[in-house]
Design an enzyme around this catalytic site. Structure first.
Site, PDB file in Angstrom:
ATOM      1  N   ASP A 138       0.837  -1.126   0.039  1.00  0.00           N
ATOM      2  CA  ASP A 138      -0.104   0.135  -0.108  1.00  0.00           C
ATOM      3  C   ASP A 138       0.945   1.205   0.072  1.00  0.00           C
ATOM      4  OD1 ASP A 138      -2.355   1.561   0.192  1.00  0.00           O
ATOM      5  OD2 ASP A 138      -3.271  -0.234   1.561  1.00  0.00           O
ATOM      6  N   ASP A 143      -3.020   4.537  -2.613  1.00  0.00           N
ATOM      7  CA  ASP A 143      -4.094   5.103  -1.804  1.00  0.00           C
ATOM      8  C   ASP A 143      -4.572   6.429  -2.210  1.00  0.00           C
ATOM      9  OD1 ASP A 143      -5.602   4.880   0.644  1.00  0.00           O
ATOM     10  OD2 ASP A 143      -4.441   6.972   1.221  1.00  0.00           O
ATOM     11  N   GLU A 152      -6.784   3.525  -6.070  1.00  0.00           N
ATOM     12  CA  GLU A 152      -7.845   3.897  -5.535  1.00  0.00           C
ATOM     13  C   GLU A 152      -8.418   4.990  -6.021  1.00  0.00           C
ATOM     14  OE1 GLU A 152      -9.807   4.399  -1.044  1.00  0.00           O
ATOM     15  OE2 GLU A 152      -7.864   4.949  -1.310  1.00  0.00           O
ATOM     16  N   HIS A 168     -11.279  -2.799   3.779  1.00  0.00           N
ATOM     17  CA  HIS A 168     -11.075  -2.441   5.112  1.00  0.00           C
ATOM     18  C   HIS A 168     -12.047  -1.180   5.297  1.00  0.00           C
ATOM     19  CE1 HIS A 168      -8.377  -0.086   2.743  1.00  0.00           C
ATOM     20  NE2 HIS A 168      -8.277   0.728   3.642  1.00  0.00           N
ATOM     21  N   ASP A 169     -12.363  -0.508   4.445  1.00  0.00           N
ATOM     22  CA  ASP A 169     -13.231   0.657   4.391  1.00  0.00           C
ATOM     23  C   ASP A 169     -14.603   0.365   4.299  1.00  0.00           C
ATOM     24  OD1 ASP A 169     -10.977   2.539   5.045  1.00  0.00           O
ATOM     25  OD2 ASP A 169     -10.657   2.718   2.935  1.00  0.00           O
TER      26      ASP A 169
END
Length: 529
Positions: A99, A201, A264, A326-327
């Protein structure tokens, strides 16, 4: 014919590093724990692992506030532990994706410490600083994604700095050439170590309109939506200059061979597709596609969004899909376990590269977090919206031993309440378990090129049925999914009846021309002859 890049047929598995496996008894997952569980991932049948951030961090946003881009957070291990993990991943024929967090750093990063030291510090312009308005208010109306102004006053130097997220996450200034070179060197540092790519990200946030104008108000905002949505992020995200940065990142990655960049990006299809770049100047290979998470779960809407997304892709673009992260709320918590089985079949049979999120293969649903255990700053800042992400980040349940085999001490977040029965050890040998379904789907995908890389042809369907063919030359598979609570007829494929059922989400049973409620099935059609 040119060989396909590995990531087109791959299945990516996201590990939330804090919550996969603890090896040292502190209740927090770590690199040695991940290494210990790699054989589970091999047996599951995935191809690549994406790790959430593992870099030194004050953990205000649990790793997405990076204090050193070229080291390992001590709670996770050190660079030697990372190198051991990377080697172990590669020995097993898997890939490792890190990430990368380029939009912002921690306010504890040495770069920001220097930047805020004085207005004439050489690194002042590595971040985005502006004077107050004449009345002392922030430079513009931008709102943090976590609520409140996106500007924080620094009394020592008498200016505001920009933060798209927490005030402890100041935004980097990608218009500064020295900052850009430093961040590209970060990419090279990890690529030199042998990583297979990056998930980038909030890539669409990476650069802002140069004059920082106000964002327009959102006429559709209502109080049940996040404060961020009071304005339309017209000037604070998705700027034209961002695509040149994305292309430079791709050029760096391509210099190391077959490396993967995942961006993302939350945008409508037409703007989303631009992040592929052009065939001559490509950008990220996979701009993440979150539409299965963001839309209602009904057959008509899913069919339309699949068709619209496919038609929006440039000729060189490859699709991708996710149903959890995870979000995002857990898929089984959002649509129920019965439909979560159908969702698994959808994810792993659509055209494109799927990403699985840890724990979805066990059917973990909504996990209620007691108020005194809540850790997510997004919930803390806007509790009335119930948008906390902790419930999707709970520790992975391995068995029915104390703390589910995740740790020898109390985990940092509570386990799912049904962990004594919903765990790997219990589901591993149950033919009808969610884990067995995922393993069977992944094995079937690996065995049939039509599922891994073939074309797709959506059926015209009505009601609760979603159906499509996956095609590789003369080989054709029919995927039929019942998103309702009543039986539906299995469709014909062209002028042919469905052939042999290869897999049903309900296990082996006699097919009578109908799908049972909440059932998905894959059929092997005969060659055209």
């Amino acid at each position: 014919m040119a060989k396909r890049p590995w990531w087109q047929s791959a299945v990516i598995y996201q590990i939330y590093s804090r919550s996969f496996q603890d090896s040292d008894g502190d209740g927090i997952g770590d690199l040695a724990g991940i290494e210990r569980r790699l054989d589970y991932l091999v047996a599951l049948g995935i191809d690549a692992i994406w790790l959430s951030p593992i870099f030194p961090s004050p953990m205000k946003d649990f790793g997405y506030d990076v204090a050193d881009y070229c080291a390992i957070e001590p709670m996770f291990g050190d660079l030697a532990a990372f190198d051991r993990l990377l080697a172990a991943v590669h020995v097993r024929g898997l890939r490792l994706i890190l990430d990368f967090v380029p939009n912002h750093s921690s306010d504890q990063h040495p770069w920001f410490v220097e930047s805020r030291a004085s207005r004439d510090n050489p690194k002042r312009d590595w971040y985005i600083w502006r004077d107050a308005k004449p009345d002392g208010s922030p430079p513009n109306n931008w709102i943090s994604d976590f609520g409140g102004s996106a500007w924080e006053w620094d009394a020592a130097t008498g200016q505001y700095y920009l933060h798209a997220f927490l005030k402890e996450q100041p935004d980097l200034n990608w218009r500064n050439p020295a900052l850009k070179r430093a961040m590209f060197d970060v990419m090279r540092f990890w690529l030199d170590r042998g990583v297979d790519g990056f998930r980038i990200d909030v890539l669409w946030h990476i650069i802002k309109a140069a004059d920082l104008p106000d964002n327009p108000p959102n006429p559709d905002w209502t109080p049940d939506r996040t404060e961020r949505d009071r304005v339309l992020q017209l000037h604070s995200t998705d700027q034209p200059e961002a695509h040149a940065i994305s292309a430079e990142m791709r050029e760096i990655a391509d210099g190391y061979g077959d490396r993967l960049l995942i961006g993302e990006i939350f945008l409508p299809n037409a703007r989303h597709a631009r992040w592929y770049g052009t065939a001559e100047r490509p950008q990220v290979q996979l701009p993440f596609n979150f539409q299965l998470i963001e839309n209602d779960w009904n057959a008509g809407q899913l069919r339309a969004l699949i068709a619209d997304y496919e038609s929006s892709l440039p000729p060189h673009g490859w699709p991708n899909w996710v149903i959890g992260s995870h979000d995002a709320p857990r898929i089984a918590g959002r649509i129920g376990e019965a439909q979560a089985r159908v969702a698994a079949m959808l994810l792993l049979t659509l055209r494109g590269t799927p990403t699985l999120y840890q724990g979805d293969e066990l059917g973990i649903g909504r996990v209620d977090i007691p108020p005194d255990r809540i850790r997510d700053p997004q919930h803390v800042r806007q509790p009335q919206l119930d948008i906390g992400r902790d419930r999707s980040r709970t520790p992975f349940p391995w068995d029915d031993s104390p703390y589910a085999g995740f740790s020898t001490s109390e985990p940092w977040l509570p386990l799912n309440s049904d962990w004594p029965t919903r765990n790997v050890s219990t589901q591993r040998d149950q033919p009808g378990s969610m884990l067995s379904l995922y393993r069977n789907l992944l094995a079937l995908r690996r065995a049939h090129a039509a599922l891994a890389t073939g074309d797709i042809a959506l059926h015209e369907t009505t009601g609760d049925l979603l159906a499509y063919d996956r095609i590789d030359g003369r080989r054709r598979l029919l995927v039929a999914l019942n998103l309702g609570d009543g039986p539906v007829a299995i469709p014909r494929s062209g002028n042919r009846d469905p052939g042999r059922c290869l897999l049903s989400t309900l296990g082996s049973h006699e097919m009578d021309g109908t799908l049972q409620p909440h059932e998905g099935a894959i059929f092997q059609m005969q060659d055209d002859g």
